[in-house]
Scaffold this motif. Structure first.
Motif, PDB file in Angstrom:
ATOM      1  N   LEU A  49       0.419  13.494   2.504  1.00 47.54           N
ATOM      2  CA  LEU A  49      -0.389  14.394   3.318  1.00 47.54           C
ATOM      3  C   LEU A  49       0.371  14.798   4.574  1.00 47.54           C
ATOM      4  N   ASP A  50       0.143  16.015   5.020  1.00 53.72           N
ATOM      5  CA  ASP A  50       0.744  16.505   6.253  1.00 53.72           C
ATOM      6  C   ASP A  50      -0.170  16.104   7.409  1.00 53.72           C
ATOM      7  N   THR A  51       0.043  14.886   7.927  1.00 53.27           N
ATOM      8  CA  THR A  51      -0.794  14.360   9.004  1.00 53.27           C
ATOM      9  C   THR A  51       0.047  13.491   9.930  1.00 53.27           C
ATOM     10  N   SER A  52      -0.267  13.535  11.213  1.00 50.42           N
ATOM     11  CA  SER A  52       0.460  12.720  12.184  1.00 50.42           C
ATOM     12  C   SER A  52       0.229  11.226  11.959  1.00 50.42           C
ATOM     13  N   VAL A  53      -0.811  10.882  11.236  1.00 55.73           N
ATOM     14  CA  VAL A  53      -1.096   9.477  10.939  1.00 55.73           C
ATOM     15  C   VAL A  53       0.083   8.843  10.190  1.00 55.73           C
ATOM     16  N   ASN A  54       0.722   9.608   9.322  1.00 54.34           N
ATOM     17  CA  ASN A  54       1.876   9.081   8.584  1.00 54.34           C
ATOM     18  C   ASN A  54       2.975   8.619   9.540  1.00 54.34           C
ATOM     19  N   GLU A  55       3.286   9.442  10.521  1.00 54.17           N
ATOM     20  CA  GLU A  55       4.338   9.097  11.483  1.00 54.17           C
ATOM     21  C   GLU A  55       3.925   7.881  12.316  1.00 54.17           C
ATOM     22  N   GLN A  56       2.676   7.818  12.716  1.00 50.68           N
ATOM     23  CA  GLN A  56       2.181   6.675  13.493  1.00 50.68           C
ATOM     24  C   GLN A  56       2.284   5.378  12.691  1.00 50.68           C
ATOM     25  N   LEU A  57       1.897   5.422  11.433  1.00 47.68           N
ATOM     26  CA  LEU A  57       1.982   4.238  10.575  1.00 47.68           C
ATOM     27  C   LEU A  57       3.433   3.792  10.399  1.00 47.68           C
ATOM     28  N   ARG A  58       4.313   4.752  10.159  1.00 52.76           N
ATOM     29  CA  ARG A  58       5.730   4.461   9.939  1.00 52.76           C
ATOM     30  C   ARG A  58       6.362   3.877  11.196  1.00 52.76           C
ATOM     31  N   GLU A  59       6.115   4.503  12.348  1.00 49.38           N
ATOM     32  CA  GLU A  59       6.710   4.043  13.608  1.00 49.38           C
ATOM     33  C   GLU A  59       6.191   2.663  14.014  1.00 49.38           C
ATOM     34  N   ALA A  60       4.923   2.400  13.791  1.00 49.28           N
ATOM     35  CA  ALA A  60       4.341   1.106  14.160  1.00 49.28           C
ATOM     36  C   ALA A  60       4.996  -0.045  13.403  1.00 49.28           C
ATOM     37  N   ARG A  61       5.584   0.264  12.263  1.00 49.40           N
ATOM     38  CA  ARG A  61       6.205  -0.764  11.437  1.00 49.40           C
ATOM     39  C   ARG A  61       7.738  -0.703  11.476  1.00 49.40           C
ATOM     40  N   GLY A  62       8.281   0.247  12.221  1.00 45.05           N
ATOM     41  CA  GLY A  62       9.725   0.391  12.290  1.00 45.05           C
ATOM     42  C   GLY A  62      10.350   0.772  10.965  1.00 45.05           C
ATOM     43  N   MET A  63       9.634   1.562  10.199  1.00 43.93           N
ATOM     44  CA  MET A  63      10.112   1.930   8.867  1.00 43.93           C
ATOM     45  C   MET A  63      11.066   3.108   8.909  1.00 43.93           C
ATOM     46  N   ALA A  64      11.848   3.213   7.852  1.00 42.77           N
ATOM     47  CA  ALA A  64      12.868   4.247   7.713  1.00 42.77           C
ATOM     48  C   ALA A  64      12.238   5.615   7.448  1.00 42.77           C
ATOM     49  N   GLU A  65      13.103   6.566   7.190  1.00 40.37           N
ATOM     50  CA  GLU A  65      12.718   7.950   6.914  1.00 40.37           C
ATOM     51  C   GLU A  65      11.605   8.007   5.870  1.00 40.37           C
ATOM     52  N   PRO A  66      10.625   8.876   6.084  1.00 40.30           N
ATOM     53  CA  PRO A  66       9.511   8.951   5.137  1.00 40.30           C
ATOM     54  C   PRO A  66       9.910   9.593   3.811  1.00 40.30           C
ATOM     55  N   TYR A  67       9.167   9.238   2.786  1.00 44.51           N
ATOM     56  CA  TYR A  67       9.324   9.844   1.465  1.00 44.51           C
ATOM     57  C   TYR A  67       8.304  10.955   1.318  1.00 44.51           C
ATOM     58  N   ASP A  68       8.405  11.696   0.220  1.00 47.02           N
ATOM     59  CA  ASP A  68       7.510  12.827   0.008  1.00 47.02           C
ATOM     60  C   ASP A  68       6.340  12.496  -0.910  1.00 47.02           C
ATOM     61  N   GLY A  69       6.411  11.369  -1.596  1.00 49.21           N
ATOM     62  CA  GLY A  69       5.315  10.971  -2.466  1.00 49.21           C
ATOM     63  C   GLY A  69       5.769   9.945  -3.476  1.00 49.21           C
ATOM     64  N   ILE A  70       4.849   9.586  -4.352  1.00 47.05           N
ATOM     65  CA  ILE A  70       5.193   8.650  -5.419  1.00 47.05           C
ATOM     66  C   ILE A  70       4.644   9.145  -6.753  1.00 47.05           C
ATOM     67  N   THR A  71       5.328   8.742  -7.792  1.00 42.29           N
ATOM     68  CA  THR A  71       4.865   8.937  -9.159  1.00 42.29           C
ATOM     69  C   THR A  71       4.585   7.559  -9.732  1.00 42.29           C
ATOM     70  N   GLU A  72       3.533   7.458 -10.517  1.00 44.00           N
ATOM     71  CA  GLU A  72       3.229   6.232 -11.230  1.00 44.00           C
ATOM     72  C   GLU A  72       3.036   6.579 -12.704  1.00 44.00           C
ATOM     73  N   VAL A  73       3.670   5.786 -13.574  1.00 46.31           N
ATOM     74  CA  VAL A  73       3.546   5.976 -15.022  1.00 46.31           C
ATOM     75  C   VAL A  73       3.219   4.620 -15.634  1.00 46.31           C
ATOM     76  N   TRP A  74       2.192   4.565 -16.474  1.00 47.51           N
ATOM     77  CA  TRP A  74       1.740   3.324 -17.079  1.00 47.51           C
ATOM     78  C   TRP A  74       2.073   3.260 -18.565  1.00 47.51           C
ATOM     79  N   TRP A  75       2.393   2.047 -19.022  1.00 44.47           N
ATOM     80  CA  TRP A  75       2.553   1.711 -20.436  1.00 44.47           C
ATOM     81  C   TRP A  75       1.722   0.475 -20.716  1.00 44.47           C
ATOM     82  N   ASP A  76       1.311   0.287 -21.961  1.00 44.10           N
ATOM     83  CA  ASP A  76       0.540  -0.905 -22.316  1.00 44.10           C
ATOM     84  C   ASP A  76       1.367  -2.177 -22.148  1.00 44.10           C
TER      85      ASP A  76
END
Length: 123
Positions: A49-76
């Motif tokens: 999401l395009d929200t300042s909350v992402n930057e606040q969450l990342r900075e509060a934890r000292g995390m690296a450059e943000p990603y653009d999203g995730i994909t999840e694929v399931w198998w049995d």
């Protein structure tokens, strides 16, 4: 069930809007079209999401450059994934996916791994 998690980073020549459009409207249908060949049971894209909350969450934890999203694929099971990957059709389908991903993802900055979920709580 097992799940592939793919942390996605867009190529620098894509605007966020173009990236999300390409991922959702081209790659998504491609994955759906080869789901049977690769033995996949479920596929989900989570777009950042395009929200300042992402930057606040990342900075509060000292995390690296943000990603653009995730994909999840399931198998049995892992066996189902391996069995599909050993077929000629499965290998061709997986190769098509990798080639397509390279067209819009910065693979050198993305990350992929297999997981097993452990639900802690669910309401």
């Amino acid at each position: 069930m097992i799940k592939l998690v793919y942390i996605c980073h867009r190529r620098s020549d894509f605007t966020p809007e173009a990236f999300y459009d390409r991922w959702l409207n081209v790659h998504g249908p491609l994955v759906k079209s080869v789901a049977e060949q690769i033995g996949a049971r479920r596929y989900v894209q989570s777009h950042k999401l395009d929200t300042s909350v992402n930057e606040q969450l990342r900075e509060a934890r000292g995390m690296a450059e943000p990603y653009d999203g995730i994909t999840e694929v399931w198998w049995d099971s892992m066996d189902d994934l391996i069995r599909a990957a050993e077929t000629e059709e499965g290998q061709a389908a997986m190769q098509r996916l990798v080639e397509d991903e390279a067209e819009f993802l910065d693979l050198s900055k993305s990350y992929i791994f297999m997981t097993e979920e452990h639900t802690i709580f669910e309401f």
